[in-house]
Design an enzyme around this catalytic site. Sequence first.
Site: not given
Length: 180
Positions: A44, A99, A103, A131, A153, A159, A165
């Site tokens: 990511g 990152e 989360d 988040k 998201v 993804d 992505r």
Amino acid sequence: MLEKDIEKVLVSEQEIDEIAKRLGKQLTEEYKDKFPIVVGLLKGCVPFMGKLINNMDMHLEIEFMDVSSYHGGIESSGDIKISKDLDVAVQDRHIIIAEDIVDTGRTIKVIMDLLKYRGAKSVSVVTLLDKPEGRVVNLDPEYIGKTIPKEFVVGYGLDYDEKYRNLPYVGVLKKEVYMK
Ligand code: IMP
């Protein structure tokens, strides 16, 4: 083609550019004499880290780790696996973990603790998105692009089932895409 699956755009391409410029400048001021290692968490991190380091006007190294906590779904399992480790020693080095999103914070926490255990001089976190409502561990990323609500998201590295992505912005998926 991808756009038809997106409910709404949460962070536009232009906003991501501005975020990368702002954070790149800040990191340059704080790390310019420290020759840090920017450690990207695959996969990511790729688009954001690329843009971020273009905005860091200083010497740095880049490295990658592959750490997974999601297994094709939309909820964190809390189960973390390191499938690619660093190729260099972090002893006495300054580390910036890059990152896409924080989360629950579990992934980053495990990596931070590991790098500190290996003797890193400092470990900080730069993330495109945060988040905070999802947090289950005590972790505050030092450098945050944008704080978003607890929504799933995709895009700009993020993804759903390895897809999306490559979207050039961050958006919310239409429910019917993952209800299928
Ligand atoms: P954490 O350990 O729960 O903080 O998980 C962070 C990782 O979960 C991120 O690097 C993403 O791979 C994934 N993740 C968390 N939220 C989302 C999301 O909204 N969309 C896509 N992936 C997410």
